[in-house]
Design a protein around this motif. Structure first.
Motif, PDB file in Angstrom:
ATOM      1  N   ARG A  52       0.864  -1.193   0.000  1.00  0.00           N
ATOM      2  CA  ARG A  52       0.000   0.000   0.000  1.00  0.00           C
ATOM      3  C   ARG A  52       0.893   1.232   0.000  1.00  0.00           C
ATOM      4  O   ARG A  52       1.317   1.708   1.060  1.00  0.00           O
ATOM      5  CB  ARG A  52      -0.907  -0.019   1.238  1.00  0.00           C
ATOM      6  N   PRO A  53       1.225   1.774  -1.187  1.00  0.00           N
ATOM      7  CA  PRO A  53       2.115   2.953  -1.253  1.00  0.00           C
ATOM      8  C   PRO A  53       1.475   4.174  -0.598  1.00  0.00           C
ATOM      9  O   PRO A  53       0.282   4.448  -0.780  1.00  0.00           O
ATOM     10  CB  PRO A  53       2.303   3.178  -2.758  1.00  0.00           C
ATOM     11  N   VAL A 100      -2.496   0.998  12.197  1.00  0.00           N
ATOM     12  CA  VAL A 100      -2.176   0.543  10.845  1.00  0.00           C
ATOM     13  C   VAL A 100      -2.524  -0.942  10.701  1.00  0.00           C
ATOM     14  O   VAL A 100      -3.141  -1.358   9.721  1.00  0.00           O
ATOM     15  CB  VAL A 100      -0.687   0.798  10.519  1.00  0.00           C
ATOM     16  N   TRP A 101      -2.115  -1.752  11.670  1.00  0.00           N
ATOM     17  CA  TRP A 101      -2.453  -3.183  11.644  1.00  0.00           C
ATOM     18  C   TRP A 101      -3.960  -3.369  11.505  1.00  0.00           C
ATOM     19  O   TRP A 101      -4.430  -4.145  10.661  1.00  0.00           O
ATOM     20  CB  TRP A 101      -1.941  -3.855  12.913  1.00  0.00           C
ATOM     21  N   ARG A 102      -4.737  -2.669  12.323  1.00  0.00           N
ATOM     22  CA  ARG A 102      -6.187  -2.844  12.321  1.00  0.00           C
ATOM     23  C   ARG A 102      -6.807  -2.415  10.997  1.00  0.00           C
ATOM     24  O   ARG A 102      -7.861  -2.925  10.602  1.00  0.00           O
ATOM     25  CB  ARG A 102      -6.788  -2.067  13.482  1.00  0.00           C
ATOM     26  N   ALA A 103      -6.152  -1.501  10.292  1.00  0.00           N
ATOM     27  CA  ALA A 103      -6.676  -1.011   9.019  1.00  0.00           C
ATOM     28  C   ALA A 103      -6.376  -1.945   7.852  1.00  0.00           C
ATOM     29  O   ALA A 103      -7.135  -1.978   6.875  1.00  0.00           O
ATOM     30  CB  ALA A 103      -6.110   0.377   8.724  1.00  0.00           C
ATOM     31  N   VAL A 161       2.580  -7.680   8.900  1.00  0.00           N
ATOM     32  CA  VAL A 161       2.409  -6.323   8.375  1.00  0.00           C
ATOM     33  C   VAL A 161       3.699  -5.554   8.594  1.00  0.00           C
ATOM     34  O   VAL A 161       4.245  -5.532   9.698  1.00  0.00           O
ATOM     35  CB  VAL A 161       1.226  -5.602   9.059  1.00  0.00           C
ATOM     36  N   SER A 162       4.187  -4.929   7.525  1.00  0.00           N
ATOM     37  CA  SER A 162       5.470  -4.222   7.558  1.00  0.00           C
ATOM     38  C   SER A 162       5.264  -2.757   7.192  1.00  0.00           C
ATOM     39  O   SER A 162       4.663  -2.443   6.165  1.00  0.00           O
ATOM     40  CB  SER A 162       6.432  -4.886   6.571  1.00  0.00           C
ATOM     41  N   ILE A 163       5.792  -1.860   8.025  1.00  0.00           N
ATOM     42  CA  ILE A 163       5.671  -0.412   7.837  1.00  0.00           C
ATOM     43  C   ILE A 163       7.052   0.160   7.540  1.00  0.00           C
ATOM     44  O   ILE A 163       8.015  -0.148   8.243  1.00  0.00           O
ATOM     45  CB  ILE A 163       5.095   0.259   9.100  1.00  0.00           C
ATOM     46  N   SER A 164       7.154   0.998   6.511  1.00  0.00           N
ATOM     47  CA  SER A 164       8.423   1.638   6.158  1.00  0.00           C
ATOM     48  C   SER A 164       8.392   3.111   6.553  1.00  0.00           C
ATOM     49  O   SER A 164       7.447   3.833   6.224  1.00  0.00           O
ATOM     50  CB  SER A 164       8.677   1.529   4.651  1.00  0.00           C
ATOM     51  N   ASP A 195       4.925   3.689   3.213  1.00  0.00           N
ATOM     52  CA  ASP A 195       4.391   2.496   2.553  1.00  0.00           C
ATOM     53  C   ASP A 195       4.150   1.386   3.574  1.00  0.00           C
ATOM     54  O   ASP A 195       4.881   1.256   4.569  1.00  0.00           O
ATOM     55  CB  ASP A 195       5.360   1.973   1.496  1.00  0.00           C
ATOM     56  N   VAL A 196       3.143   0.559   3.313  1.00  0.00           N
ATOM     57  CA  VAL A 196       2.809  -0.578   4.177  1.00  0.00           C
ATOM     58  C   VAL A 196       2.700  -1.825   3.301  1.00  0.00           C
ATOM     59  O   VAL A 196       2.080  -1.789   2.231  1.00  0.00           O
ATOM     60  CB  VAL A 196       1.482  -0.339   4.921  1.00  0.00           C
TER      61      VAL A 196
END
Length: 202
Positions: A14-15, A91-94, A132-135, A162-163
């Motif tokens: 998800r950019p 973010v995880w919940r979304a 789930v990975s967050i940058s 990005d996610v």
């Protein structure tokens, strides 16, 4: 929110999912995590890793010469890991698509040419839950292969905000960070990249 989703060999990227103000707020929350659980440079059987890391949540991911595992306390301080920040949980919940919150949040800091070799996330007890990975910060070249080791890979530059979600058939794909584009973001003072990885360990 952000740009259209990208399918990278089954990994959903998800950019621009996290906007600039929320990125800064999350970075402040992660600084508090690092104050409570100091960042370490793990040493594995192959030697020191190039990334530095810490964790939040019920369990933290630990790597040393005995191998990889989850533990309830920081290996240097002996203290429990701090809670996962609400900004990260949101973010995880979304994006995760599950009703269970993660119990482990790994925070990796990439600086000075740090990278991450191709690997699978398979130290968890139930692969039915996604990773789930967050940058945050500098752009990173993210490479994704197959569940089987070796073979064809595909790469994509991940930018701050990005996610990526690894779930379903892509839950156990091999993946890694080949390099970080230094100076491509001003989010982190002194430069660098932070990767936040959320997992349900059970």
């Amino acid at each position: 929110m952000g740009e259209p989703e990208i399918d990278l060999r089954g990994v959903r990227v998800r950019p621009g999912f996290i906007e600039a103000g929320a990125q800064a707020a999350m970075l402040a929350d992660l600084r508090e995590v690092a104050r409570a659980a100091p960042v370490m440079r793990p040493v594995t059987r192959r030697g020191p890793m190039s990334v530095r890391m810490t964790s939040a949540g019920r369990l933290g991911w630990v790597a040393d010469r005995r191998g990889y595992r989850y533990e309830a306390t920081h290996p240097e301080t002996g203290a429990p890991w701090p809670p996962i920040p609400e900004s990260v949980l949101a973010v995880w919940r979304a994006v995760a698509g599950v009703q269970v919150d993660p119990d482990s949040c790994l925070v990796n800091l990439y600086r000075e040419g740090a990278k991450m070799g191709m690997h699978q996330d398979r130290d968890e007890g139930d692969f039915g839950f996604p990773v789930v990975s967050i940058s945050l910060g500098d752009e990173a070249l993210f490479r994704v292969g197959s569940v089987e080791k070796g073979g064809k890979t595909t790469s994509l530059w991940l930018r701050s905000g990005d996610v990526a979600v690894m779930g379903g058939a892509a839950r156990l794909v091999h993946h890694g960070i080949d390099r970080v584009k230094e100076g491509s973001s001003v989010l982190i003072p002194g430069g660098g990249r932070i990767n936040v990885t959320l997992r349900v360990v059970r």
